[in-house]
Write a protein that holds these residues in place. Structure first.
Motif, PDB file in Angstrom:
ATOM      1  N   ILE A 150       0.862  -1.177   0.000  1.00 41.73           N
ATOM      2  CA  ILE A 150       0.000   0.000   0.000  1.00 41.73           C
ATOM      3  C   ILE A 150       0.901   1.230   0.000  1.00 41.73           C
ATOM      4  CG2 ILE A 150      -1.985   1.093   1.095  1.00 41.73           C
ATOM      5  CD1 ILE A 150      -2.348  -1.932   0.482  1.00 41.73           C
ATOM      6  N   VAL A 151       0.796   2.047  -1.039  1.00 39.43           N
ATOM      7  CA  VAL A 151       1.675   3.211  -1.181  1.00 39.43           C
ATOM      8  C   VAL A 151       0.849   4.486  -0.996  1.00 39.43           C
ATOM      9  CG1 VAL A 151       3.399   4.353  -2.604  1.00 39.43           C
ATOM     10  CG2 VAL A 151       3.026   1.887  -2.851  1.00 39.43           C
ATOM     11  N   PHE A 152       1.187   5.252   0.031  1.00 35.59           N
ATOM     12  CA  PHE A 152       0.490   6.504   0.312  1.00 35.59           C
ATOM     13  C   PHE A 152       1.284   7.687  -0.238  1.00 35.59           C
ATOM     14  CE2 PHE A 152      -1.895   4.008   3.362  1.00 35.59           C
ATOM     15  CZ  PHE A 152      -3.134   4.631   3.389  1.00 35.59           C
ATOM     16  N   TYR A 153       0.697   8.341  -1.220  1.00 38.73           N
ATOM     17  CA  TYR A 153       1.232   9.604  -1.715  1.00 38.73           C
ATOM     18  C   TYR A 153       0.565  10.750  -0.952  1.00 38.73           C
ATOM     19  CZ  TYR A 153       3.606   7.474  -5.711  1.00 38.73           C
ATOM     20  OH  TYR A 153       4.462   6.745  -6.508  1.00 38.73           O
ATOM     21  N   GLY A 154       1.066  11.954  -1.157  1.00 35.85           N
ATOM     22  CA  GLY A 154       0.477  13.112  -0.499  1.00 35.85           C
ATOM     23  C   GLY A 154       1.183  13.452   0.799  1.00 35.85           C
ATOM     24  N   ASN A 155       0.783  14.559   1.375  1.00 36.45           N
ATOM     25  CA  ASN A 155       1.409  15.071   2.593  1.00 36.45           C
ATOM     26  C   ASN A 155       0.747  14.452   3.825  1.00 36.45           C
ATOM     27  OD1 ASN A 155       3.014  16.630   4.263  1.00 36.45           O
ATOM     28  ND2 ASN A 155       1.605  18.365   4.240  1.00 36.45           N
ATOM     29  N   ASP A 160      -0.314   6.079  13.681  1.00 37.82           N
ATOM     30  CA  ASP A 160      -0.460   4.795  14.350  1.00 37.82           C
ATOM     31  C   ASP A 160      -1.010   3.779  13.359  1.00 37.82           C
ATOM     32  OD1 ASP A 160      -0.642   2.722  16.102  1.00 37.82           O
ATOM     33  OD2 ASP A 160      -2.376   3.482  17.203  1.00 37.82           O
ATOM     34  N   ILE A 161      -0.134   3.289  12.502  1.00 31.44           N
ATOM     35  CA  ILE A 161      -0.481   2.248  11.541  1.00 31.44           C
ATOM     36  C   ILE A 161       0.208   0.973  12.039  1.00 31.44           C
ATOM     37  CG2 ILE A 161      -0.393   1.481   9.154  1.00 31.44           C
ATOM     38  CD1 ILE A 161      -2.082   3.964   9.521  1.00 31.44           C
ATOM     39  N   SER A 162      -0.563  -0.003  12.486  1.00 34.48           N
ATOM     40  CA  SER A 162       0.037  -1.168  13.134  1.00 34.48           C
ATOM     41  C   SER A 162      -0.747  -2.438  12.823  1.00 34.48           C
ATOM     42  CB  SER A 162       0.114  -0.948  14.652  1.00 34.48           C
ATOM     43  OG  SER A 162      -1.178  -0.707  15.182  1.00 34.48           O
ATOM     44  N   CYS A 163      -0.255  -3.556  13.386  1.00 29.16           N
ATOM     45  CA  CYS A 163      -0.873  -4.878  13.174  1.00 29.16           C
ATOM     46  C   CYS A 163      -0.954  -5.211  11.686  1.00 29.16           C
ATOM     47  CB  CYS A 163      -2.245  -4.943  13.825  1.00 29.16           C
ATOM     48  SG  CYS A 163      -2.261  -4.633  15.596  1.00 29.16           S
ATOM     49  N   ILE A 164       0.148  -4.977  10.982  1.00 31.59           N
ATOM     50  CA  ILE A 164       0.188  -5.230   9.541  1.00 31.59           C
ATOM     51  C   ILE A 164       0.394  -6.729   9.299  1.00 31.59           C
ATOM     52  CG2 ILE A 164       1.319  -4.621   7.381  1.00 31.59           C
ATOM     53  CD1 ILE A 164      -0.058  -2.295   8.852  1.00 31.59           C
ATOM     54  N   PRO A 165      -0.421  -7.348   8.459  1.00 32.03           N
ATOM     55  CA  PRO A 165      -0.276  -8.796   8.198  1.00 32.03           C
ATOM     56  C   PRO A 165       1.045  -9.120   7.502  1.00 32.03           C
ATOM     57  CG  PRO A 165      -2.407  -7.969   7.421  1.00 32.03           C
ATOM     58  CD  PRO A 165      -1.573  -6.774   7.736  1.00 32.03           C
ATOM     59  N   ASP A 166       1.391 -10.406   7.511  1.00 36.87           N
ATOM     60  CA  ASP A 166       2.588 -10.867   6.809  1.00 36.87           C
ATOM     61  C   ASP A 166       2.456 -10.592   5.313  1.00 36.87           C
ATOM     62  OD1 ASP A 166       3.633 -11.816   9.180  1.00 36.87           O
ATOM     63  OD2 ASP A 166       2.954 -13.875   8.858  1.00 36.87           O
ATOM     64  N   ASN A 167       3.588 -10.360   4.683  1.00 40.56           N
ATOM     65  CA  ASN A 167       3.642 -10.117   3.229  1.00 40.56           C
ATOM     66  C   ASN A 167       2.863  -8.876   2.814  1.00 40.56           C
ATOM     67  OD1 ASN A 167       5.216 -12.417   2.901  1.00 40.56           O
ATOM     68  ND2 ASN A 167       3.443 -13.731   2.475  1.00 40.56           N
ATOM     69  N   THR A 168       2.671  -7.958   3.760  1.00 40.76           N
ATOM     70  CA  THR A 168       1.959  -6.707   3.494  1.00 40.76           C
ATOM     71  C   THR A 168       2.829  -5.550   3.972  1.00 40.76           C
ATOM     72  OG1 THR A 168      -0.193  -7.768   3.769  1.00 40.76           O
ATOM     73  CG2 THR A 168      -0.140  -5.384   3.962  1.00 40.76           C
ATOM     74  N   PHE A 169       2.871  -4.481   3.175  1.00 35.15           N
ATOM     75  CA  PHE A 169       3.698  -3.328   3.506  1.00 35.15           C
ATOM     76  C   PHE A 169       2.879  -2.059   3.299  1.00 35.15           C
ATOM     77  CE2 PHE A 169       6.210  -6.798   1.884  1.00 35.15           C
ATOM     78  CZ  PHE A 169       7.282  -6.884   2.756  1.00 35.15           C
ATOM     79  N   VAL A 170       2.926  -1.147   4.267  1.00 31.84           N
ATOM     80  CA  VAL A 170       2.269   0.153   4.153  1.00 31.84           C
ATOM     81  C   VAL A 170       3.376   1.192   4.171  1.00 31.84           C
ATOM     82  CG1 VAL A 170       0.595   1.751   5.151  1.00 31.84           C
ATOM     83  CG2 VAL A 170       0.215  -0.714   5.326  1.00 31.84           C
ATOM     84  N   VAL A 179      11.688  -1.748   0.211  1.00 32.49           N
ATOM     85  CA  VAL A 179      10.660  -2.788   0.289  1.00 32.49           C
ATOM     86  C   VAL A 179      10.796  -3.769  -0.870  1.00 32.49           C
ATOM     87  CG1 VAL A 179       8.170  -3.206   0.108  1.00 32.49           C
ATOM     88  CG2 VAL A 179       9.029  -1.424   1.632  1.00 32.49           C
ATOM     89  N   MET A 180      11.069  -3.265  -2.069  1.00 29.37           N
ATOM     90  CA  MET A 180      11.258  -4.151  -3.216  1.00 29.37           C
ATOM     91  C   MET A 180      12.434  -5.094  -2.975  1.00 29.37           C
ATOM     92  SD  MET A 180       8.892  -3.648  -5.455  1.00 29.37           S
ATOM     93  CE  MET A 180       9.597  -4.447  -6.886  1.00 29.37           C
ATOM     94  N   ASP A 181      13.513  -4.581  -2.399  1.00 23.81           N
ATOM     95  CA  ASP A 181      14.671  -5.424  -2.103  1.00 23.81           C
ATOM     96  C   ASP A 181      14.301  -6.531  -1.121  1.00 23.81           C
ATOM     97  OD1 ASP A 181      16.339  -4.027  -3.782  1.00 23.81           O
ATOM     98  OD2 ASP A 181      17.197  -2.765  -2.212  1.00 23.81           O
ATOM     99  N   ARG A 186      13.291 -12.989  -1.509  1.00 21.27           N
ATOM    100  CA  ARG A 186      12.555 -14.213  -1.192  1.00 21.27           C
ATOM    101  C   ARG A 186      12.322 -15.070  -2.438  1.00 21.27           C
ATOM    102  NH1 ARG A 186       7.783 -11.797   2.770  1.00 21.27           N
ATOM    103  NH2 ARG A 186       9.110 -10.334   3.912  1.00 21.27           N
ATOM    104  N   LYS A 187      13.281 -15.175  -3.299  1.00 18.59           N
ATOM    105  CA  LYS A 187      13.122 -15.901  -4.569  1.00 18.59           C
ATOM    106  C   LYS A 187      12.710 -17.360  -4.357  1.00 18.59           C
ATOM    107  CE  LYS A 187      16.359 -13.149  -7.305  1.00 18.59           C
ATOM    108  NZ  LYS A 187      17.590 -13.188  -8.119  1.00 18.59           N
ATOM    109  N   ALA A 188      13.230 -17.989  -3.324  1.00 24.18           N
ATOM    110  CA  ALA A 188      12.963 -19.409  -3.111  1.00 24.18           C
ATOM    111  C   ALA A 188      11.484 -19.691  -2.884  1.00 24.18           C
ATOM    112  CB  ALA A 188      13.767 -19.924  -1.916  1.00 24.18           C
ATOM    113  N   ASP A 189      10.745 -18.674  -2.391  1.00 18.86           N
ATOM    114  CA  ASP A 189       9.318 -18.870  -2.120  1.00 18.86           C
ATOM    115  C   ASP A 189       8.518 -19.097  -3.391  1.00 18.86           C
ATOM    116  OD1 ASP A 189       9.945 -18.450   0.480  1.00 18.86           O
ATOM    117  OD2 ASP A 189       9.222 -16.382   0.578  1.00 18.86           O
ATOM    118  N   ALA A 190       9.060 -18.718  -4.525  1.00 20.12           N
ATOM    119  CA  ALA A 190       8.315 -18.803  -5.794  1.00 20.12           C
ATOM    120  C   ALA A 190       8.950 -19.799  -6.753  1.00 20.12           C
ATOM    121  CB  ALA A 190       8.243 -17.424  -6.438  1.00 20.12           C
TER     122      ALA A 190
END
Length: 229
Positions: A150-155, A160-170, A179-181, A186-190
């Motif tokens: 999830i990419v937030f643009y703007g000012n 308090d952004i918390s409890c983010i699930p696995d494999n999810t990024f805010v 984040v891309m790195d 995790r190449k082995a996962d695929a």
């Protein structure tokens, strides 16, 4: 002489941004139209391309068919060695509060005087992921790794952004390379992932986004859901 140097310097100040903008538009056109989607979405597409993701593996403004017959609209997606990454692009100002499990998050403006609720973008992207997984299982029988960004643009400021699930990024756009790195390590996962089939599916979803009937159907569904709330 000083006047000539000043003029040249001024011209450079004008020419360099114009040249960079021209190059970005040329890069963007390898994936999508400069008038498709939002400016923030197009900016994200260019960032991914500059990050080294091949244009054939980046997709913008996709419409994936759900089991219900409706469509999920996905802002940006890319296929990598680690799996599929789905991006949900938002543009907000003010302070943002929310937890991964909540149905709605809160935007606070004017130093706390104004508050707005908005649908949790993590849950929104989870719907998109479910649609992608269903289509891929139907086509290949495989359960590909799928990541949510999830990419937030703007000012805006994450208060308090918390409890983010696995494999999810805010995130904000500035930390996208980091984040891309993390995901690409995790190449082995695929290992069993059929990249060609994933690309074919996403390319078809982009074509759906160019179909006025599909776009109108999706817009009508979104309006009906919004009105119910």
């Amino acid at each position: 002489m000083i006047a000539v140097v000043a003029i040249i310097f001024s011209l450079c100040l004008i020419a360099v941004p114009l040249w960079n903008s021209y190059k970005d538009r040329r890069l963007l056109r390898t994936v999508t139209s400069p008038d498709r989607g939002t400016r923030s979405e197009r900016h994200l597409v260019v960032k991914l391309l500059k990050r080294g993701i091949p244009s054939q593996a980046v997709f913008h403004d996709l419409y994936v068919r759900r089991q219900s017959g409706n469509y999920s609209q996905i802002d940006v997606a890319t296929v990598t060695k680690a799996g599929i990454i789905l991006f949900e692009v938002k543009e907000y100002s003010g302070w943002l509060f929310g937890k991964g499990y909540q149905s709605h998050w809160c935007q606070v403006l004017a130093y706390g005087k104004v508050k707005h609720r908005f649908y949790n973008p993590i849950k929104q992207n989870e719907t998109h992921i479910a649609s992608i997984r269903h289509c891929l299982r139907h086509c290949t029988g495989a359960n590909f790794p799928v990541y949510s960004v999830i990419v937030f643009y703007g000012n805006c400021v994450f208060r308090d952004i918390s409890c983010i699930p696995d494999n999810t990024f805010v995130i904000k756009p500035g930390v996208l390379p980091e984040v891309m790195d993390r995901i690409l390590r995790r190449k082995a996962d695929a290992a069993c992932m059929n990249e060609g089939e994933a690309i074919r599916l996403l390319r078809e979803a982009v074509m759906n986004g160019a179909n006025p009937q599909i776009v109108a159907q999706h817009s009508q569904m979104v309006r009906s859901i919004t009105n119910c709330h």
